[in-house]
Design a protein around this motif. Sequence first.
Motif, short mmCIF file in Angstrom:
data_model
loop_
_atom_site.label_atom_id
_atom_site.label_comp_id
_atom_site.label_asym_id
_atom_site.label_seq_id
_atom_site.Cartn_x
_atom_site.Cartn_y
_atom_site.Cartn_z
N SER A 233 -71.92 -6.70 19.66
CA SER A 233 -72.01 -5.65 18.65
C SER A 233 -73.27 -5.87 17.82
N ASP A 234 -73.71 -4.80 17.14
CA ASP A 234 -74.90 -4.90 16.30
C ASP A 234 -74.51 -4.97 14.83
N ARG A 235 -75.47 -4.80 13.95
CA ARG A 235 -75.22 -4.92 12.51
C ARG A 235 -74.32 -3.80 11.99
N ASN A 236 -74.21 -2.71 12.73
CA ASN A 236 -73.36 -1.58 12.33
C ASN A 236 -71.98 -1.63 12.97
N ASN A 237 -71.64 -2.76 13.58
CA ASN A 237 -70.36 -2.91 14.26
C ASN A 237 -70.19 -1.94 15.41
N GLU A 238 -71.30 -1.60 16.03
CA GLU A 238 -71.27 -0.75 17.22
C GLU A 238 -71.75 -1.56 18.42
N ARG A 239 -71.41 -1.12 19.62
CA ARG A 239 -71.83 -1.83 20.82
C ARG A 239 -73.34 -1.90 20.91
#
Length: 409
Positions: A233-239
């Motif tokens: 996941s990234d900093r935005n809590n997205e894949r």
Amino acid sequence: MAVMAATLTVTFATAPPAAADEGGQCSFPSKPYKGRPWALQRVLLNELWRGTDQGAGVRVAVIDTGVSTEHEQLKDAVDASAGKNLLPKKLKKDESGRAQPRGKSNGTTDVVGHGTKVAGIIAARPAGDTGFVGLAPKATIIPIKQNDSNGSGTAATLAQSIDYAVKARADVINISQDTAEALQPESTLQTAIERALAADVVVVASAGNDGLGGNVKKTYPASYPGVLAVASSDRNNERAPFSQSGDFVGVAAPGVDMISTVPKGGHCADNGTSFSAPYVAGVAALLRAKHSKGADRWSQRNIVAQIEQTAERSTPGHDRLVGWGVVDPVRALTEDERRINRPVAKEGVEKGKKPTPAKLQLGETQQERNERLGTYVLVGGGTLVAVVAGTSLICRDWRRRRGSADSGG
């Protein structure tokens, strides 16, 4: 088929790397990272560590390129006496025709840096010159060297490494590498995984980094039943765009710009599910430390289910991008009143009470009738007061005129 599977090359689950310093590839040693990395900023560490003794007593096997003990934050974290070098005797050569040296027999030589980064995310000790620390900073790392940057590791050596980790009393096994080749159920790799699970070891594996363009495929050992497969996941809590998708994904964890330890000292940043898996392995180590004794002992299945159940979800259930959601370390360690065997879809989603259908009323309702009668009473009462008041004035004037007439007579 088992013999054929044993010849497959196992690759690292690493996306294109980034350096902790501005620009350039990471070198060993590197500069220390002064601040607190973003992946740790999202966690209240004091709350996370409450009741866990920071993972003390838990042994985590890192099956990788070796783990360097030259780094200050790892020298006390690594059990060198339990380490093992299981690289094949015949190593692959690079483009220049050279093979990397096999290194020490106890797995503490890491010329690649991959395994040292993985180990740091799990169990790096605190240090005064950096805000970076492992999620389970008192856990013990068992270094098992099984691969190199030329891809010398195979499914057979990976299976041997898993069996060795069990014999070395590992509580958690982290595997940040994979093969996308289809492996039959009777393959040596799957049977090794099954033996580890039967020994009550938590097995965490990276999902892989071939997810660009929506690519969906199984990777091994992540897709074997019982293994906790971790996406990025990234900093935005997205894949993360590179992160492998599939129904086998259990959870996601930070995997972009991941700061960690490198051989000879300092820190670098890197990307990939290789560094998401140890983030989850660190949480598993804390859960094992907290629930390790007597009637409160949790099995590997309980620990995996707890991590999946408490993950931060974008949907009520499981999806192929981030599994059950992005791991929430604090929630996993604090919402642990009861053990579970599997995550439950729609858990925590409140279902509103169905409204009572309105009663169909064709005529005047009782409330409307009461309001109408009340209006009549109010208007009638006002009218009566006005009539009475008017009558009084008439009578008073009549009396006044009559008195005047009597006086005049």
